[in-house]
Scaffold this motif. Structure first.
Motif, PDB file in Angstrom:
ATOM      1  N   PRO A  35       0.810  -1.227   0.000  1.00  0.00           N
ATOM      2  CA  PRO A  35       0.000   0.000   0.000  1.00  0.00           C
ATOM      3  C   PRO A  35       0.843   1.277   0.000  1.00  0.00           C
ATOM      4  CG  PRO A  35      -0.079  -1.064   2.159  1.00  0.00           C
ATOM      5  CD  PRO A  35       0.657  -1.996   1.241  1.00  0.00           C
ATOM      6  N   SER A  36       2.053   1.212   0.530  1.00  0.00           N
ATOM      7  CA  SER A  36       2.926   2.399   0.493  1.00  0.00           C
ATOM      8  C   SER A  36       3.513   2.571  -0.901  1.00  0.00           C
ATOM      9  CB  SER A  36       4.072   2.258   1.497  1.00  0.00           C
ATOM     10  OG  SER A  36       3.595   2.383   2.798  1.00  0.00           O
ATOM     11  N   TRP A  85      11.441   3.782   5.539  1.00  0.00           N
ATOM     12  CA  TRP A  85      10.542   4.055   6.665  1.00  0.00           C
ATOM     13  C   TRP A  85       9.084   4.217   6.240  1.00  0.00           C
ATOM     14  CZ3 TRP A  85      12.510   3.194  11.352  1.00  0.00           C
ATOM     15  CH2 TRP A  85      13.912   3.102  11.428  1.00  0.00           C
ATOM     16  N   TYR A  86       8.767   3.894   4.963  1.00  0.00           N
ATOM     17  CA  TYR A  86       7.381   3.989   4.497  1.00  0.00           C
ATOM     18  C   TYR A  86       6.606   2.682   4.665  1.00  0.00           C
ATOM     19  CZ  TYR A  86       8.507   8.479   2.218  1.00  0.00           C
ATOM     20  OH  TYR A  86       8.879   9.759   1.965  1.00  0.00           O
ATOM     21  N   CYS A  87       7.266   1.611   5.074  1.00  0.00           N
ATOM     22  CA  CYS A  87       6.575   0.328   5.284  1.00  0.00           C
ATOM     23  C   CYS A  87       5.730   0.426   6.549  1.00  0.00           C
ATOM     24  CB  CYS A  87       7.596  -0.810   5.407  1.00  0.00           C
ATOM     25  SG  CYS A  87       6.913  -2.330   6.104  1.00  0.00           S
ATOM     26  N   THR A  88       4.423   0.114   6.443  1.00  0.00           N
ATOM     27  CA  THR A  88       3.547   0.177   7.619  1.00  0.00           C
ATOM     28  C   THR A  88       3.538  -1.156   8.381  1.00  0.00           C
ATOM     29  OG1 THR A  88       1.599  -0.564   6.412  1.00  0.00           O
ATOM     30  CG2 THR A  88       1.975   1.820   6.482  1.00  0.00           C
ATOM     31  N   THR A  89       4.361  -2.098   7.944  1.00  0.00           N
ATOM     32  CA  THR A  89       4.403  -3.455   8.520  1.00  0.00           C
ATOM     33  C   THR A  89       3.035  -4.136   8.420  1.00  0.00           C
ATOM     34  OG1 THR A  89       3.943  -2.908  10.866  1.00  0.00           O
ATOM     35  CG2 THR A  89       6.235  -2.771  10.150  1.00  0.00           C
ATOM     36  N   CYS A  90       2.379  -4.008   7.260  1.00  0.00           N
ATOM     37  CA  CYS A  90       1.038  -4.598   7.097  1.00  0.00           C
ATOM     38  C   CYS A  90       1.114  -6.094   6.805  1.00  0.00           C
ATOM     39  CB  CYS A  90       0.231  -3.876   6.031  1.00  0.00           C
ATOM     40  SG  CYS A  90       0.640  -4.301   4.322  1.00  0.00           S
ATOM     41  N   CYS A 102      -4.315  -4.982  10.180  1.00  0.00           N
ATOM     42  CA  CYS A 102      -3.346  -5.974   9.685  1.00  0.00           C
ATOM     43  C   CYS A 102      -2.919  -6.995  10.735  1.00  0.00           C
ATOM     44  CB  CYS A 102      -2.110  -5.257   9.168  1.00  0.00           C
ATOM     45  SG  CYS A 102      -2.503  -4.082   7.854  1.00  0.00           S
ATOM     46  N   HIS A 103      -2.573  -6.536  11.922  1.00  0.00           N
ATOM     47  CA  HIS A 103      -1.866  -7.415  12.857  1.00  0.00           C
ATOM     48  C   HIS A 103      -2.752  -8.398  13.612  1.00  0.00           C
ATOM     49  CE1 HIS A 103       1.745  -4.421  12.905  1.00  0.00           C
ATOM     50  NE2 HIS A 103       1.521  -4.967  11.736  1.00  0.00           N
ATOM     51  N   LYS A 122      -2.267 -11.128  10.537  1.00  0.00           N
ATOM     52  CA  LYS A 122      -0.959 -11.388   9.928  1.00  0.00           C
ATOM     53  C   LYS A 122       0.184 -11.112  10.888  1.00  0.00           C
ATOM     54  CE  LYS A 122      -2.454  -8.590   6.678  1.00  0.00           C
ATOM     55  NZ  LYS A 122      -2.496  -7.676   5.525  1.00  0.00           N
ATOM     56  N   CYS A 145      -4.331  -1.848   4.587  1.00  0.00           N
ATOM     57  CA  CYS A 145      -3.875  -1.219   5.834  1.00  0.00           C
ATOM     58  C   CYS A 145      -4.492   0.174   5.999  1.00  0.00           C
ATOM     59  CB  CYS A 145      -2.354  -1.127   5.722  1.00  0.00           C
ATOM     60  SG  CYS A 145      -1.518  -0.243   7.024  1.00  0.00           S
ATOM     61  N   GLY A 157       0.488   2.127  10.817  1.00  0.00           N
ATOM     62  CA  GLY A 157       1.518   1.296  11.445  1.00  0.00           C
ATOM     63  C   GLY A 157       2.945   1.549  11.002  1.00  0.00           C
ATOM     64  N   GLY A 158       3.848   0.798  11.653  1.00  0.00           N
ATOM     65  CA  GLY A 158       5.255   0.803  11.251  1.00  0.00           C
ATOM     66  C   GLY A 158       5.978   2.122  11.461  1.00  0.00           C
ATOM     67  N   VAL A 162       4.915   4.872  10.409  1.00  0.00           N
ATOM     68  CA  VAL A 162       4.640   5.759   9.273  1.00  0.00           C
ATOM     69  C   VAL A 162       3.808   6.956   9.726  1.00  0.00           C
ATOM     70  CG1 VAL A 162       3.711   5.924   6.923  1.00  0.00           C
ATOM     71  CG2 VAL A 162       4.861   3.841   7.653  1.00  0.00           C
ATOM     72  N   MET A 209      -3.065   6.873   2.645  1.00  0.00           N
ATOM     73  CA  MET A 209      -3.645   5.523   2.676  1.00  0.00           C
ATOM     74  C   MET A 209      -5.029   5.566   3.332  1.00  0.00           C
ATOM     75  SD  MET A 209      -0.507   2.967   3.571  1.00  0.00           S
ATOM     76  CE  MET A 209       0.995   3.928   3.644  1.00  0.00           C
TER      77      MET A 209
END
Lengths: 186, 296
Positions: free
Chosen positions: A51-52, A82-87, B156-157, B160, B196, B200-201, B203, B214
């Protein structure tokens, strides 16, 4: 980008970078989990699922490729990292079972340890050390809690100063306070 | 015997959306589930944020929180995919990996704690499904939500990574839709339903415009499909959608206005609770259009 800049010069690569990534994450996730990075065959399912990546220049596939090539500085200093939201969408879809999201987190750890942490992120980290919560209570929300019949302060570190001391003690042992520039007075 | 859970509050629920905490407490009390305070618990800490900075600090602080629940002898329940992600993953890693567990316990000795691996970490969705049961809720509905179009956002979490969470397939989950339909509301289909929220992360903290873009896309997809509100089981997604819509308006000039209702708030509404008791009036995006739709 000129043609000469597109050439990868071997002397500027760090062939040990992949091993550094695998080694760093192994104690947490296990070596087998981390070694999946070497199975990447550049299909791009990760970038296509991201998505990023839809709205930025972040390309998961490129991070994996550059890491495998040992382009350490490029990987660690890129803003896009640093744009990964860890989805975890890429992680679930990877046909080679590469544990992408965990590998990204490990690469970010290595970037952060080499002094490449964003100021905004250090600020969030310092909130955890100061209050024990990354999002601490405010006067406004104390009032709302009371109005809803909840205790003014939640029964967390906010209510137990000795518990906050424990959290801080652990953070000091880990030297996380130094990493994020936390000073006791501030 | 009445079921007991150690209630892990995290940061956002008690400190930004206390209405979610109140609603969850009402729902659990109604069905005889006792929520024990985890005295002195801290931030989980956020898996994509602190996990991105220092995984070793992350797992040590998460282990401390797990120890608090172990000393209560109760499984944890949380209302945040981030807290769930952190604690469920840390619990899994520490149980599976002896060397890691020994290393963490060596550090926890400094605060006289030890991770033993005696509890499980549950998401509030699991407690609703398995301990309360959808049929029980269905048989006690007091307010008619039929005709209400709800956009489900799983986050998400919760699902996953599947190999750790071990729930439904993350691309085709049904549980949140089934809970929504238990209230007689309609769970609508919309484009990129499993995308998403953007928070998260790290961001949200580090690149707010990327994060909000997003959120904008997702809310617009819900609104184009005719949603009256959106419902999530994650209080961080909840914040991102509620507060985020205001930020989207301020930063991008895009006005959206889709009400955000947490899953326990939606259930309690269907069970006849007053929206005031549930704290819906404290949402940033007004919930009035939604309440009007259900005759309030």
């Amino acid at each position: 980008m000129s043609a000469s800049e597109q050439v990868i010069q071997l002397e500027k690569t760090d062939p040990k970078f992949v091993e550094e990534i695998i080694e760093y994450g192994s104690k947490i996730f296990g070596r087998e989990h981390m070694e999946t990075i070497t199975a990447c065959f550049q299909c791009g399912t990760c970038s296509g699922s991201c998505p990023s990546g839809r709205r930025t220049a972040y390309r998961t596939r490129l991070v994996m490729r550059k890491a495998l090539l040992g382009l350490k500085d490029e990987v660690l200093s890129s803003e896009e990292l640093w744009y990964c939201t860890t989805c975890y969408t890429c992680y679930e879809r990877c046909p080679r079972g590469v544990r992408t999201t965990d590998i990204i987190r490990v690469i970010r750890n290595i970037a952060a340890k080499s002094g490449r942490m964003k100021e905004q992120h250090k600020r969030v980290a310092r909130l955890l050390i100061r209050f024990g919560h990354a999002v601490p209570i405010t006067d406004e929300f104390k009032e709302i809690r009371k109005a809803l019949g909840l205790s003014e302060l939640p029964p967390t570190v906010h209510s137990y100063p000795e518990a906050l001391d424990e959290v801080r003690k652990l953070i000091k042992i880990m030297k996380f306070d130094q990493m994020v520039g936390y000073q006791e007075s501030g | 015997m009445a079921k007991k859970y150690a209630f892990f509050l995290g940061c956002i629920m008690p400190n930004r959306y206390p209405g979610v905490e109140a609603s969850t407490r009402y729902l659990m009390t109604r069905y005889g589930i006792e929520l024990l305070d985890m005295k002195g618990a801290s931030c989980c800490p956020a898996p994509g944020v602190f996990g991105s900075f220092d995984l070793y600090t992350w797992i040590v602080i998460a282990a401390r929180n797990l120890c608090i629940a172990e000393s209560l002898g109760a499984d944890i329940v949380t209302c945040c995919n981030g807290c769930y992600g952190s604690l469920q993953e840390a619990n899994h890693l520490l149980k599976e990996n002896k060397e890691l567990r020994e290393w963490v316990n060596e550090i926890l000795k400094n605060i006289d704690k030890e991770f033993k691996g005696t509890i499980e970490v549950k998401h509030v969705i699991e407690v609703i499904e398995h301990d309360i049961g959808l049929n029980r809720i269905r048989s006690e509905i007091e307010r008619d939500l039929s005709g209400l179009k709800v956009a489900a956002h799983y986050g998400c979490h919760f699902l996953k990574p599947r190999e750790v969470r071990r729930h439904e397939h993350p691309e085709r989950p049904t549980i949140l839709d089934r809970i929504i339909e238990t209230t007689n509301a309609i769970s609508i289909d919309y484009r990129d339903k499993l995308m998403c929220c953007g928070a998260g992360g790290g961001v949200r903290a580090g690149s707010i415009d990327v994060s909000l873009d997003m959120t904008r896309e997702k809310v617009q997809n819900m609104m184009r499909a005719g949603a009256d509100c959106l419902t999530t089981p994650c209080v961080f997604c909840h914040l991102q959608f509620d507060r985020g819509q205001k930020e989207i308006e301020d930063r991008m000039g895009v006005k959206l206005g889709l009400p955000v209702v947490f899953i326990t708030q939606l259930i309690m509404l269907a069970l006849g609770a007053s929206p005031h008791v549930l704290g819906l009036q404290y949402n940033i995006i007004p919930v009035r259009p939604l309440l009007r739709k259900i005759g309030l």
